[in-house]
Design a protein around this motif. Structure first.
Motif, short mmCIF file in Angstrom:
data_model
loop_
_atom_site.label_atom_id
_atom_site.label_comp_id
_atom_site.label_asym_id
_atom_site.label_seq_id
_atom_site.Cartn_x
_atom_site.Cartn_y
_atom_site.Cartn_z
N GLN A 1 42.25 17.09 31.17
CA GLN A 1 40.13 17.91 30.33
C GLN A 1 40.29 19.08 31.58
O GLN A 1 40.25 20.12 31.15
N ARG A 2 40.54 18.55 32.69
CA ARG A 2 40.46 19.44 33.87
C ARG A 2 41.36 20.97 33.26
O ARG A 2 41.11 22.11 33.37
N VAL A 3 42.89 20.80 32.65
CA VAL A 3 43.33 21.84 32.10
C VAL A 3 42.71 22.31 31.37
O VAL A 3 42.68 23.93 31.00
N ALA A 4 42.39 21.46 30.59
CA ALA A 4 41.81 22.27 29.26
C ALA A 4 40.58 22.84 29.56
O ALA A 4 40.90 24.57 29.18
N VAL A 5 39.94 22.72 30.51
CA VAL A 5 38.88 23.59 30.74
C VAL A 5 38.72 24.65 31.46
O VAL A 5 38.71 26.02 31.18
N ALA A 6 40.27 25.03 32.77
CA ALA A 6 40.65 25.35 33.00
C ALA A 6 41.23 26.77 32.45
O ALA A 6 40.73 28.18 32.11
N ARG A 7 42.06 26.52 31.05
CA ARG A 7 42.54 26.92 29.88
C ARG A 7 41.18 28.11 29.36
O ARG A 7 41.15 29.09 28.55
N ALA A 8 40.36 27.15 29.43
CA ALA A 8 38.87 27.62 28.16
C ALA A 8 38.27 28.70 29.49
O ALA A 8 38.43 29.91 28.30
N LEU B 1 32.81 26.66 24.87
CA LEU B 1 32.11 25.39 24.02
C LEU B 1 33.03 24.36 24.08
O LEU B 1 33.98 24.17 24.24
N ALA B 2 32.15 23.06 24.47
CA ALA B 2 32.70 22.06 25.15
C ALA B 2 31.68 20.68 24.12
O ALA B 2 30.57 20.41 24.45
N ASP B 3 33.04 20.23 23.35
CA ASP B 3 32.58 19.01 22.04
C ASP B 3 33.28 17.96 22.71
O ASP B 3 33.96 17.26 22.89
N GLU B 4 31.40 17.15 23.57
CA GLU B 4 32.25 16.11 24.01
C GLU B 4 33.26 15.59 25.19
O GLU B 4 34.34 15.10 24.86
N PRO B 5 33.13 16.83 26.10
CA PRO B 5 34.09 16.75 26.69
C PRO B 5 34.15 15.27 27.18
O PRO B 5 35.48 14.83 27.79
N THR B 6 33.91 14.57 27.18
CA THR B 6 33.80 13.55 28.82
C THR B 6 34.21 11.89 28.08
O THR B 6 34.15 11.21 28.64
N ALA B 7 34.44 12.04 26.63
CA ALA B 7 33.98 11.54 25.51
C ALA B 7 35.25 10.42 26.10
O ALA B 7 34.59 9.26 25.78
N HIS C 1 37.05 35.62 23.99
CA HIS C 1 35.54 36.42 24.22
C HIS C 1 34.99 34.13 24.23
O HIS C 1 33.77 34.04 24.19
N ILE C 2 35.32 33.23 23.67
CA ILE C 2 34.96 32.20 23.81
C ILE C 2 36.56 31.05 24.53
O ILE C 2 36.86 31.22 24.01
N GLY C 3 35.93 29.94 24.65
CA GLY C 3 36.71 29.13 25.14
C GLY C 3 36.27 27.87 24.38
O GLY C 3 35.12 27.87 24.27
N PHE C 4 37.29 26.85 24.07
CA PHE C 4 37.52 25.33 23.42
C PHE C 4 37.54 24.72 24.83
O PHE C 4 38.39 24.53 25.44
N VAL C 5 36.78 23.32 24.83
CA VAL C 5 37.24 22.46 25.46
C VAL C 5 36.71 20.73 23.96
O VAL C 5 35.06 20.87 23.89
N PHE C 6 37.70 20.34 23.96
CA PHE C 6 37.00 19.33 22.29
C PHE C 6 37.68 18.07 23.26
O PHE C 6 38.09 17.56 24.53
N GLN C 7 37.09 17.15 22.49
CA GLN C 7 37.46 15.46 23.02
C GLN C 7 38.20 15.06 23.99
O GLN C 7 38.36 14.72 24.63
#
Ligand SMILES: Nc1ncnc2c1ncn2[C@@H]1O[C@H](COP(=O)(O)OP(=O)(O)OP(=O)(O)O)[C@@H](O)[C@H]1O
Ligand SMILES: [Mg+2]
Lengths: 409, 230
Positions: free
Chosen positions: B150-157, B166-172, B86-92
């Motif tokens: 980061q796009r792959v991470a988003v896709a996975r999330a 939840l995305a923690d500074e995905p563009t940093a 139920h939760i997707g993560f995207v980290f920095q």
């Protein structure tokens, strides 16, 4: 599953050199283990076969108690018909009847006490290597002839050669005086000091007459071609004689108790060495996998954050170890097998073998035993211990805190 | 649609003699389908809040509800399952498993979720196309740019339609153009696929994408406002 396998395999090659070094340690110890164990098994087989083939055979039927106390009176009746009967029970085996007595043999110059064995000239060559080791003259032919075959050392001690006459003096089964004059027809050279010094063979029927045995003898010797078939043959023999209380069957371990003990003593010292080798390999695996887990802390932290459970990560680490160990196993066994198979055809000789060779009447070359078991035993244990060594690194994953792990570099 | 409610979340860290209130009675409702930005200076508690909602860290007090289910007291295993499904993560950064290709990274999580191999393949290809990585499915993370990673991470999330990403500074770690492209993507996914995003950021341009902007300072929410964007 396939994805995990791929992942594990690729993870291994993130540190090519480290993985190869660990795998090389496994390969090296596997080759060594395959070589040593096949050599060890080969020499045991040889020790057993040569010792048993020399004289005692793999199985004997005797009077109960004869083995512990070999007295002339502890004999078995109708020994030749019994041998015939057993030959039909065990068509694949070689079977011969024998009698045995102590006697004084005298030449013109000297007298010595030795063991006289009455043998069936037609069958004895199939259960014992002695007839084939006759180097001068010939082996016995006629079952009634007053002929004798003696060992090289005995011939020297008695100062006789082929064609000379010897006098036998002893007591018969009924307590009577036993005496005979026999001609030396052959001299054997078995290489075993004991046999060459104190054993002589005469035809069985001549033996029975001389020692007042009537149709009695002391043993029926069974020799098989393959040591593995002894238990089956033993069961068949035991079954055959089960309703005859005055007969008992003995296998080679009862006939030659020292042999198994010698093998076991040799084995336990060898296992100790192998154990050390295996523990060294296990520690190298432990070290490698611990490093590999620690350096991936961050990565594992992210994966855990995604909701993947530690169990999955732990099984990944075990899978990686299993792949590495499998690599070591396959290459190690392949090389070890080639070495062992080569030596299996040309034989292997090492310094110091002569003493053992003399003690157990062996040739001076060992032929490693190339069986599935001798190939896989050592490497299999290395494989298991490698997996065991990976347990600690994988258990660490259960303590992983994703937040902390992700902060790690 | 399930809404997510956070009630008086507190999280303290002991640093020597000082107690740091990383979260100080933070209450927050997240409507399904929203795109929320969490801003605030460094150390204001953004990461701590995301970690708390994602169950990566235990709270000292407070409650988190996913719909009718209270989730802050779940054990490790059930919490992991909640995250998984139920939760997707995207980290920095360093989101991806380096030995897996873009497609395998997406499939890995689906595999753990128990999605069949056939479905995994179709879904991962579709989602990678969706995030603009068509033709790069078989590249390893090291062969992708930061923005592509980061796009792959988003896709996975988002591949398994989580309740919340939840995305923690995905563009940093991205340059501003790439950052803008990634935010365009997130907004698109939010608008057309109704994915709920909670994004922590320092970046003013990122904040511009959110209809709802929450400002934090010293572990407290100091502002929570709707903004007209574009
Ligand atoms: N494990 C920890 N131990 C001690 N203090 C911590 C720990 N984690 C966070 N903190 C403190 O909690 C406060 C909030 O940290 P947090 O990481 O949530 O801030 P942030 O808003 O994400 O900052 P940034 O924008 O720099 O990422 C900070 O003062 C930080 O020092
Ligand atoms: Mg932060």
């Amino acid at each position: 599953m396939i994805l995990s396998l791929r992942m594990a395999w690729r993870n291994l090659w993130r540190h090519k050199r480290r993985t190869w070094l660990t795998a090389l340690a496994m390969i090296f110890s596997n080759v060594l283990l395959v070589f040593m164990i096949s050599l060890q098994f080969g020499s045991y087989d040889m020790m057993i076969n040569n010792t048993l083939q020399a004289f005692s055979g793999h199985i004997q039927v005797q009077h109960p108690g004869y083995n512990d106390n070999p007295k002339l009176r502890q004999s078995i009746p109708a020994v030749v018909p019994l041998a015939v009967e057993l030959r039909s029970t065990l068509p694949g085996a070689h079977i011969a009847a024998r009698g045995a007595a102590f006697a004084l043999v005298s030449s013109d110059q000297r007298s010595l006490g030795i063991q006289i064995i009455g043998v069936e000239p037609d069958h004895e060559p199939w259960v014992s290597t002695l007839p084939g080791l006759v180097r001068e003259g010939r082996f016995l032919k006629d079952s009634l002839a007053a002929e004798i075959v003696i060992g090289r050392v005995l011939a020297r001690n008695l100062k006789v050669s082929v064609g000379d006459e010897l006098t036998l003096l002893g007591s018969g089964r009924d307590g009577s005086f036993a005496a005979g004059v026999v001609t030396v027809t052959g001299i054997f050279d078995s290489g075993s000091g004991d046999l060459d010094r104190s054993l002589a063979e005469v035809p069985l029927r001549y033996f029975q007459e001389t020692f007042a045995m009537r149709d009695h003898g002391h043993s029926v010797v069974v020799a098989v071609d393959e040591i593995d078939t002894v238990p089956t043959a033993f069961a068949a023999v035991s079954h055959e004689i089960q309703d005859k209380p005055d007969l008992t069957a003995l296998d080679w371990n009862q006939l030659q108790p020292g042999l198994k003990q010698a093998i076991q003593a040799d084995m336990s010292s060898a296992w100790f060495m192998y154990g050390l080798l295996i523990i060294l390999v296990a520690f190298s695996v432990l070290n490698t996998q611990l490093m590999s887990v620690l350096e991936r802390t961050r990565e594992f932290g992210v994966i855990t954050a995604l909701g993947v459970k530690p169990r999955k990560l732990a099984s990944l680490v075990i899978l990686e170890t299993a792949l590495m160990a499998l690599l070591g196993l396959v290459i190690g066994v392949a090389i070890g097998w080639m070495v062992a198979a080569y030596l299996n055809t040309v034989g292997f000789h090492y310094p110091g073998m002569e003493q053992m060779a003399e003690k157990f009447n062996l040739p001076d070359r060992v032929y490693p035993s190339v069986t599935f078991f001798s190939m896989i035993l050592g490497p299999g244990v290395v494989f298991l211990f490698s997996l065991l060594a990976a347990v600690y690194p994988s258990l660490r994953l259960f303590r992983l805190q994703p937040v902390e792990a992700m902060r790690a570099v | 649609m399930t809404d997510i409610r956070c009630v008086k979340l507190c999280k303290y860290f002991q640093q020597g003699d000082i107690v740091i209130k990383a979260l100080d009675h933070v209450s927050l409702d997240i409507e399904a389908g929203s795109l929320i930005c969490l801003s605030g200076p460094s150390g204001s508690g953004k990461t701590t809040l995301l970690n708390a909602i994602g169950g990566l860290d235990k709270l000292d007090s407070g409650e988190i509800h996913f719909g009718d289910q209270r989730v802050d007291q779940l054990g490790k295993g059930p919490m992991a399952d909640l995250r998984l499904h139920h939760i997707g993560f995207v980290f920095q950064a360093y989101n991806l498993i380096p030995v897996l290709t873009a497609r395998e990274n997406v499939e890995f999580v689906m595999q753990v979720q128990g999605v069949s191999a056939k479905q995994r393949r179709g879904k991962s290809l579709a989602i990678l196309k969706e995030v603009g990585l068509e033709g790069m499915e078989n590249r390893y993370p090291a062969e992708l740019s930061g923005g592509q990673q980061q796009r792959v991470a988003v896709a996975r999330a988002i591949v398994s339609q989580p309740k919340l990403v939840l995305a923690d500074e995905p563009t940093a770690n991205l340059d501003s153009e790439t950052a803008t492209q990634l935010m365009d993507l997130l907004r698109e996914l939010n608008e057309y696929h109704n994915v709920t995003f909670l994004i922590a950021t320092h970046d003013a341009r990122v904040m511009g994408y959110a209809r709802r902007l929450i400002r934090m300072r010293d572990g407290k929410i100091i502002a929570d406002e709707l903004q007209a964007n574009d």
